[in-house]
Every structure is written in C-alpha cells, then in structure tokens.
Enzyme design. Structure first.
Site, PDB file in Angstrom:
ATOM      1  N   LEU A 165      11.122   0.892   7.116  1.00 56.14           N
ATOM      2  CA  LEU A 165      10.505   1.407   5.899  1.00 56.14           C
ATOM      3  C   LEU A 165      11.191   2.729   5.545  1.00 56.14           C
ATOM      4  O   LEU A 165      11.306   3.604   6.418  1.00 56.14           O
ATOM      5  CB  LEU A 165       9.008   1.651   6.101  1.00 56.14           C
ATOM      6  CG  LEU A 165       8.337   2.159   4.823  1.00 56.14           C
ATOM      7  CD1 LEU A 165       8.167   1.017   3.827  1.00 56.14           C
ATOM      8  CD2 LEU A 165       7.007   2.810   5.113  1.00 56.14           C
ATOM      9  N   LYS A 205       6.486  -1.949   1.792  1.00 55.07           N
ATOM     10  CA  LYS A 205       5.332  -1.346   2.465  1.00 55.07           C
ATOM     11  C   LYS A 205       4.157  -2.317   2.355  1.00 55.07           C
ATOM     12  O   LYS A 205       3.207  -2.122   1.587  1.00 55.07           O
ATOM     13  CB  LYS A 205       5.010   0.040   1.873  1.00 55.07           C
ATOM     14  CG  LYS A 205       4.156   0.876   2.831  1.00 55.07           C
ATOM     15  CD  LYS A 205       4.195   2.334   2.466  1.00 55.07           C
ATOM     16  CE  LYS A 205       3.156   3.161   3.196  1.00 55.07           C
ATOM     17  NZ  LYS A 205       3.242   3.208   4.649  1.00 55.07           N
ATOM     18  N   GLU A 224      12.499   2.131  14.181  1.00 54.84           N
ATOM     19  CA  GLU A 224      11.565   3.184  13.764  1.00 54.84           C
ATOM     20  C   GLU A 224      10.323   3.064  14.637  1.00 54.84           C
ATOM     21  O   GLU A 224      10.293   2.267  15.575  1.00 54.84           O
ATOM     22  CB  GLU A 224      11.220   3.038  12.275  1.00 54.84           C
ATOM     23  CG  GLU A 224      10.567   1.710  11.935  1.00 54.84           C
ATOM     24  CD  GLU A 224      10.237   1.552  10.448  1.00 54.84           C
ATOM     25  OE1 GLU A 224      10.067   2.571   9.759  1.00 54.84           O
ATOM     26  OE2 GLU A 224      10.143   0.391  10.007  1.00 54.84           O
ATOM     27  N   TYR A 261       0.833  -1.197   0.000  1.00 53.52           N
ATOM     28  CA  TYR A 261       0.000   0.000   0.000  1.00 53.52           C
ATOM     29  C   TYR A 261       0.873   1.254   0.000  1.00 53.52           C
ATOM     30  O   TYR A 261       2.091   1.178   0.198  1.00 53.52           O
ATOM     31  CB  TYR A 261      -0.952   0.009   1.201  1.00 53.52           C
ATOM     32  CG  TYR A 261      -0.289   0.305   2.535  1.00 53.52           C
ATOM     33  CD1 TYR A 261       0.548  -0.620   3.142  1.00 53.52           C
ATOM     34  CD2 TYR A 261      -0.489   1.520   3.177  1.00 53.52           C
ATOM     35  CE1 TYR A 261       1.151  -0.342   4.355  1.00 53.52           C
ATOM     36  CE2 TYR A 261       0.107   1.814   4.394  1.00 53.52           C
ATOM     37  CZ  TYR A 261       0.932   0.876   4.968  1.00 53.52           C
ATOM     38  OH  TYR A 261       1.539   1.163   6.171  1.00 53.52           O
TER      39      TYR A 261
HETATM   40  N1  PLP Z   1       7.727   3.520   9.026  1.00 50.11           N
HETATM   41  C1  PLP Z   1       6.600   2.802   9.027  1.00 50.11           C
HETATM   42  C2  PLP Z   1       6.607   1.443   9.632  1.00 50.11           C
HETATM   43  C3  PLP Z   1       5.424   3.321   8.468  1.00 50.11           C
HETATM   44  O1  PLP Z   1       4.298   2.593   8.465  1.00 50.11           O
HETATM   45  C4  PLP Z   1       5.453   4.631   7.934  1.00 50.11           C
HETATM   46  C5  PLP Z   1       4.254   5.241   7.350  1.00 50.11           C
HETATM   47  O2  PLP Z   1       3.174   4.779   7.493  1.00 50.11           O
HETATM   48  C6  PLP Z   1       6.644   5.346   7.964  1.00 50.11           C
HETATM   49  C7  PLP Z   1       7.780   4.755   8.502  1.00 50.11           C
HETATM   50  C8  PLP Z   1       6.727   6.746   7.394  1.00 50.11           C
HETATM   51  O3  PLP Z   1       6.690   6.686   5.993  1.00 50.11           O
HETATM   52  P1  PLP Z   1       6.150   7.927   5.139  1.00 50.11           P
HETATM   53  O4  PLP Z   1       6.972   9.100   5.528  1.00 50.11           O
HETATM   54  O5  PLP Z   1       6.389   7.487   3.734  1.00 50.11           O
HETATM   55  O6  PLP Z   1       4.702   8.094   5.479  1.00 50.11           O
END
Ligand code: PLP
Length: 281
Positions: free
Chosen positions: A205, A147, A180, A33
């Site tokens: 991610l 993702k 994270e 997603y």
């Molecule tokens: N890390 C995880 C596990 C996430 O689910 C998300 C976003 O949902 C992020 C980091 C941040 O990613 P982004 O800046 O692309 O929203």
C-alpha cells in the site's frame, strides 16, 4: 458522549444497525477505506488521502459516492458532531447493496460510512526506545496497492504480533524481501546511511505517511532508495522504522529475536521523526 457516524446520508449513533445484510462490503469485502489523522481540528494530508480513495475506487470500478467537496463537508461535520479536535477519521465506501452474486451488480448505489474516534498515538516510550516487529510470510493478494477492506491476512498477521507482544508484523514475500507491515510501511537505513523502502507496486500500500516521509527525507538531503530489501539486510541494517497515519513514524529496534543496530533509535530515523513532527504542527 455517544459516537456519531455518517451512514448514507444520515448522522446516527454509531452503535446500532445501519448497514443492509446484503451490503457487498459485508458479504464480499467489496469496498475500500481510508484513515485520516486529525490534529487540532484539521485533517492532515487530506488531499493525498482523497486522491488515494479515488484511486482505490477507480481500481474497483466503484463510483465515488459524492463529490470531493461534499465528502470534505461530511468529514468536517462528523468531526464536529463527535467534538473531537484530535481524531482518526474512518471513511469506508462499499459497492452497495444487491442480491448476493459475485459479479458487480449493474445498479448498486455505493454505500458511504464515516466515523471518528479518539486517536491513541504512540507514547514517549515507544518513540524513544523504538518498537519490535516479528516477521511472517506475506500471505496477501496481488493488489495490495488498493486500500481494500479485505484485511483478513493483515488481521491474522497483526494478531500474531500482538500475541508475541510486538507492535507490528513485517511481511516477507517469496523472494525473502520485506514488503511492508500488516498496517504500516517498512524502512531500513543501510550501512551508507540511505533510507531504503519497498518501491510502490501492487505488493504494497502506498502509505500517505510514507509519501510524506520520503519527501521530507529528500528535502533534508537524506538519500532515499526505493527498492526491495531482504530480511537478511534488515537484520544487519543500521536502523529501521515503520510508518502509518496512526503510528506516525516509529523506530524499529528489534526484528524477531535480533536487535537492530545498537538496539536504540538511530540518528536518521530520529531526524525523520523530528521532521515529521514538524510537518504535523
Ligand atoms: N500498509 C498497510 C498495509 C496499511 O494498512 C497502512 C495503513 O493502514 C499503511 C501501509 C500505512 O499507510 P498510511 O501511511 O496511509 O496510513
């Protein structure tokens, strides 16, 4: 107004059955997603999101359900039908529908769903005072760079944060490092004023907001170090922060029972918030 979603070629009310029981997303979380921020009718950092979507699909050997240009049109049409100038677009691609069997089916057509909802970005209070996080063991799998819609460990972690009245849960790996958050990237500012965040790897991610924030920091002369940092370091950091598409960049002023620095957002994170806000103008 009823919300409208794009589902495999049709725009239809979001409430209502649309996905087959044997969709592999439903049965195996076999899909990926994206969440894309839209402000004043414009999807932000769209190409970065579409790049990541394609990387996630490639990692799972799922064919893109349509061309990038066609997907852009679907995103805009979904926004138009929902009449949302500011929105969070949700894009989900699963491997499609096939009789239940773990191995990839030979002939499944990927299933694409796009929906939009009103965003609720952090308010002035969270931005000015910062937010608190709890810490939990990182129980996730070894491909956090994809993702994936398989988010159970993230859901469980976020639930514990919510139960503790905290914004986020920071996840700690077996070496004692912060990877994270359950749905955001994590940063500290060390005693030398450097912005430190976990390097890109299969353990995190690669956030789109993270990529923008690091670029803005470097362009502004803020030293950036992409390396793992430990929970002990985070507790002693001068400043801390988290970022995501929907949380933007937020100061973290409490980690578990400890305050970070003097308990208030610090100069580096505040500067980066200003730069990120300007990036969104
Ligand atoms: N890390 C995880 C596990 C996430 O689910 C998300 C976003 O949902 C992020 C980091 C941040 O990613 P982004 O800046 O692309 O929203």
């Amino acid at each position: 107004m009823a919300r409208i979603a794009y589902v495999n070629g049709r725009y239809r009310p979001l409430a209502g059955e649309a996905i087959a029981l044997e969709d592999r997303g439903y049965q195996f979380a076999d899909g990926i997603y994206e969440v894309i921020k839209v402000l004043a009718g414009r999807p932000r950092d769209l190409e970065r999101h579409l790049d990541r979507l394609e990387r996630s699909l490639a990692a799972l050997e799922i064919a893109p359900p349509m061309s990038r240009a066609a997907l852009r049109s679907v995103l805009h049409e979904t926004l138009r039908r929902n009449r949302l100038p500011d929105a969070l677009l949700y894009v989900q691609v699963t491997r499609g529908t096939a009789p239940r069997n773990h191995a990839y089916p030979r002939q499944a057509r990927p299933s694409l769903v796009v929906s939009a909802r009103k965003p609720s970005f952090p308010g002035a209070r969270e931005r000015e005072e910062g937010v608190g996080v709890i810490t939990l063991p990182d129980l996730r799998w070894g491909r956090c760079d994809i993702k994936s819609i398989s988010l159970l460990a993230n859901v469980m972690a976020r639930q514990q944060a919510a139960a503790a009245g905290r914004r986020e849960a920071w996840l700690i790996d077996q070496a004692g490092n912060v990877t994270e958050g359950s749905a955001s990237n994590a940063y500290i500012v060390d005693q030398e004023g450097r912005l430190v965040t976990h390097p890109l790897s299969e353990r995190i991610l690669g956030g789109i907001t993270r990529s923008v924030v690091l670029e803005l920091a470097r362009a502004d002369g803020i030293p950036v170090v992409e390396r793992p940092f430990s929970l002990a370091e985070a507790r002693d950091a001068r400043e801390a922060a988290l970022s995501s598409t929907s949380s933007l960049l937020l100061p973290v002023t409490a980690i578990d029972e400890r305050t970070v620095g003097n308990g208030h957002p610090g100069t580096v994170v505040r500067r980066l918030m200003t730069l990120y806000d300007a990036h969104l103008l």
